[in-house]
Scaffold this active site. Structure first.
Site, PDB file in Angstrom:
ATOM      1  N   SER A 176      40.587  31.410  32.480  1.00 42.75           N
ATOM      2  CA  SER A 176      40.300  32.847  32.428  1.00 42.75           C
ATOM      3  C   SER A 176      38.886  33.177  31.972  1.00 42.75           C
ATOM      4  O   SER A 176      38.473  34.318  32.072  1.00 42.75           O
ATOM      5  CB  SER A 176      41.314  33.539  31.531  1.00 42.75           C
ATOM      6  OG  SER A 176      41.248  33.001  30.235  1.00 42.75           O
ATOM      7  N   HIS A 180      47.068  33.632  35.163  1.00 41.28           N
ATOM      8  CA  HIS A 180      46.099  34.481  35.876  1.00 41.28           C
ATOM      9  C   HIS A 180      46.194  34.334  37.394  1.00 41.28           C
ATOM     10  O   HIS A 180      45.419  34.956  38.125  1.00 41.28           O
ATOM     11  CB  HIS A 180      44.668  34.172  35.412  1.00 41.28           C
ATOM     12  CG  HIS A 180      44.341  34.769  34.086  1.00 41.28           C
ATOM     13  ND1 HIS A 180      43.875  36.052  33.930  1.00 41.28           N
ATOM     14  CD2 HIS A 180      44.443  34.258  32.839  1.00 41.28           C
ATOM     15  CE1 HIS A 180      43.690  36.304  32.648  1.00 41.28           C
ATOM     16  NE2 HIS A 180      44.029  35.227  31.966  1.00 41.28           N
ATOM     17  N   LYS A 216      50.430  40.178  33.195  1.00 43.05           N
ATOM     18  CA  LYS A 216      49.113  40.375  33.784  1.00 43.05           C
ATOM     19  C   LYS A 216      49.276  41.134  35.110  1.00 43.05           C
ATOM     20  O   LYS A 216      49.496  42.325  35.084  1.00 43.05           O
ATOM     21  CB  LYS A 216      48.403  39.029  33.899  1.00 43.05           C
ATOM     22  CG  LYS A 216      48.026  38.552  32.492  1.00 43.05           C
ATOM     23  CD  LYS A 216      47.413  37.203  32.392  1.00 43.05           C
ATOM     24  CE  LYS A 216      46.966  36.991  30.946  1.00 43.05           C
ATOM     25  NZ  LYS A 216      47.154  35.630  30.471  1.00 43.05           N
TER      26      LYS A 216
HETATM   27  C1  LIG Z   1      47.558  35.233  29.148  1.00 38.99           C
HETATM   28  C2  LIG Z   1      48.007  33.842  29.174  1.00 38.99           C
HETATM   29  C3  LIG Z   1      49.192  33.466  28.539  1.00 38.99           C
HETATM   30  C4  LIG Z   1      49.998  34.425  27.703  1.00 38.99           C
HETATM   31  O1  LIG Z   1      50.728  35.302  28.490  1.00 38.99           O
HETATM   32  P1  LIG Z   1      51.473  36.525  27.786  1.00 38.99           P
HETATM   33  O2  LIG Z   1      52.532  36.896  28.743  1.00 38.99           O
HETATM   34  O3  LIG Z   1      50.461  37.579  27.544  1.00 38.99           O
HETATM   35  O4  LIG Z   1      52.033  35.993  26.498  1.00 38.99           O
HETATM   36  C5  LIG Z   1      49.600  32.158  28.657  1.00 38.99           C
HETATM   37  N1  LIG Z   1      48.880  31.255  29.352  1.00 38.99           N
HETATM   38  C6  LIG Z   1      47.732  31.584  29.956  1.00 38.99           C
HETATM   39  C7  LIG Z   1      46.989  30.551  30.737  1.00 38.99           C
HETATM   40  C8  LIG Z   1      47.245  32.885  29.885  1.00 38.99           C
HETATM   41  O5  LIG Z   1      46.109  33.201  30.492  1.00 38.99           O
END
Ligand SMILES: *Cc1c(COP(=O)(O)O)cnc(C)c1O
Length: 397
Positions: free
Chosen positions: A185, A213, A244
Site C-alpha cells: 500500500s 488493497h 476498503k
Molecule cells: C488494510 C489492511 C489490512 C487491515 O484491514 P482492516 O479490514 O482495515 O482491518 C490488512 N492487511 C492489509 C495488507 C491491509 O492493507
C-alpha cells in the site's frame, strides 16, 4: 491541587512528548460528513485523496438501504461469537456469495482484515514451523506471524531469488508458510504471485496472500489478485477485507474448504470475538451484488487513477512504480512531504504525507489514493492544486 497522575504512567507522557518532538505524533482529522470523493473537515469541503474507499461504496445508496432493511429484519448486533449464537443467515449468505464471486471453494468472514490475519496464520502454523514473510508485509500479517510462535524469516521485498535462498537455508522445520501482501500500500506495487505459486509448488509450502488493497480493485470486476493472475485454486489462502473497496468493514478468508473449516475450529478471533454486525454484513452482501452485476465502478476507478498518473507525470512529478490506483508522489525528505501535504490542505486537497518509519528514510512521499467517487472536475481541480504546490516548493518546474 497537586498533580495526582501517578508516576507509573509518567513514561507514557515522556513517550508522547518524544513522538511530538520527532514529528511522529498522529494528529487525527475528523470528518464531519460522509466518506466521499469530497469530505468535510473543519467545516470545509476538501477533495479527498486519503481513503481506501476505492469504489465510492462507503456512502452508496444501495448499501445504505440494504443495511437499513437488514436492521429492520434482524436488529443490530449478533450478540454472540460465531460459534455460539452469533451466526445469522446473513453471515452464511455473505460467505457463500463471496466464495462464488471469488471462485474459491469456501470463505469465512471475520470482523476485519486485521483479525482475519490473526485468525489465519496461527491456525496454519505454530511452534516448530517456519514462515517466509515479505519484508514489507502489513502490520497485521506481522502480528499474525508473531502470534503463531513459528520462526519468522523475512525475505527482501518481492525478491523471489532471495526467497529461494532463504528457503534453501531453512531446512530444520516442519510445516512452512509463505505469506505476502497482494498490493503493497505504500508503493502501489503488486506481489509476483505466479512466481510465488511456482516456488510454493516446487517446495510444497503453504502459500497465503493478503489482498486487502486488491479486493474490489484487481481482477475481473474486482475479484482480487488471484483472479487478476488467473491462479484460482493455486493459492492456499487469500485473505481480504471489506473495509476498503467494499466500503464497509469486515475480513475475508478464502480458500480450500478444509482450510476454512479449520479456521472456524481454531481461528481465535473467530472463536472469541463477536461476529460482524448485521448492517455491516448486509451492506457487504449488497456490495457483492453490485460488483457481480456491473464492473462500472471498477472501470471508473482505473480510469480515474490512469488519468491522475498520466497528468502527474506530465506535470513532471516522480510517481514511482505503482501498477495500482495508489499513487506515491515521491518527494524525498520528510520535511518536504509534510510541507507539501500542508499546502495541499490549505488549497482544499486532503492527501497524506508518508515518511520514515512507514517508508525508508529519504523516500518520503504524498500518497494519492484514487477512487471511483471522484468526478472529472474533481480530478482537474486536484491537479491544478498539485501543480501549484509542486511549483511553489520547487518540486516541478
Ligand atoms: C488494510 C489492511 C489490512 C487491515 O484491514 P482492516 O479490514 O482495515 O482491518 C490488512 N492487511 C492489509 C495488507 C491491509 O492493507
Amino acid at each position: 491541587m497537586a498533580d495526582q497522575s501517578p508516576d507509573r504512567i509518567a513514561y507514557l507522557a515522556e513517550q508522547v512528548e518524544e513522538l511530538k518532538a520527532n514529528s511522529l505524533y498522529n494528529h487525527i482529522r475528523t470528518l464531519e460528513g460522509p466518506m466521499e470523493g469530497r469530505v468535510i473537515i473543519n467545516g470545509r469541503s476538501m477533495l479527498n485523496f486519503c481513503a481506501n474507499n476505492y469504489l465510492g461504496l462507503a456512502n452508496h445508496p444501495r448499501l445504505k438501504e440494504a443495511a437499513k432493511r437488514a436492521i429492520d429484519q434482524y436488529g443490530i448486533g449478533p450478540g454472540a461469537v460465531r460459534t455460539i449464537a452469533g451466526t445469522m443467515t446473513l453471515h452464511d449468505q455473505l460467505e457463500q456469495r463471496l466464495a462464488a464471486f471469488k471462485h474459491a471453494e469456501a470463505v469465512v468472514t471475520l470482523q476485519s482484515g486485521f483479525t482475519a490475519n490473526l485468525a489465519t496464520i496461527p491456525a496454519l502454523v505454530g511452534p516448530g514451523d517456519v514462515i517466509f514473510s515479505d519484508r514489507l508485509n502489513h502490520a497485521s500479517i506481522i502480528d499474525g506471524c508473531r502470534l503463531s510462535r513459528a520462526t519468522i524469516v523475512a525475505y527482501e521485498h518481492n525478491d523471489i531469488a532471495d526467497l529461494r535462498r532463504k528457503i534453501a537455508e531453512t531446512t530444520e522445520y516442519q510445516r512452512r508458510l509463505i505469506v505476502s501482501d497482494g498490493v503493497f500500500s505504500m508503493d502501489g506495487d503488486i506481489a509476483p504471485l505466479p512466481e510465488l505459486v511456482a516456488v510454493a509448488d516446487e517446495h510444497n509450502i503453504l502459500l497465503m496472500v493478503d489482498d486487502a488493497h486488491g479486493e474490489g480493485v484487481l481482477g475481473r470486476g474486482g475479484r482480487g489478485i488471484v483472479d487478476h493472475f488467473g491462479l484460482h485454486g493455486r493459492v492456499d489462502v487469500e485473505v481480504g477485507t471489506m473495509s476498503k473497496a467494499f466500503g464497509v468493514v469486515g475480513g475475508i478468508v478464502a480458500g480450500k474448504q478444509i482450510i476454512i473449516d479449520w479456521i472456524k475450529q481454531r481461528g481465535r478471533p473467530f472463536l472469541f470475538s463477536s461476529a460482524m454486525t448485521i448492517p455491516d454484513a448486509a451492506a457487504c452482501l449488497e456490495a457483492v451484488d453490485l460488483l457481480e452485476s456491473s464492473d462500472d465502478l471498477v472501470q471508473r476507478l482505473w480510469q480515474n487513477s490512469d488519468l491522475m498518473k498520466r497528468e502527474m507525470q506530465a506535470l513532471g512529478f516522480d510517481i514511482g512504480g505503482s501498477t495500482t490506483p495508489i499513487i506515491p508522489l515521491m518527494l524525498g525528505e520528510a520535511a518536504l512531504a509534510k510541507e507539501f501535504s500542508r499546502q495541499l490542505f490549505e488549497n482544499g486537497v486532503f492527501a497524506m504525507a508518508i515518511a520514515f518509519p512507514t517508508v525508508p528514510k529519504g523516500k518520503a512521499r504524498i500518497r494519492v489514493m484514487n477512487t471511483a467517487a471522484h468526478s472529472a472536475a474533481d480530478l482537474e481541480e486536484a491537479l491544478t492544486v498539485f501543480q501549484r504546490v509542486g511549483k511553489s516548493l520547487g518540486v516541478i518546474a
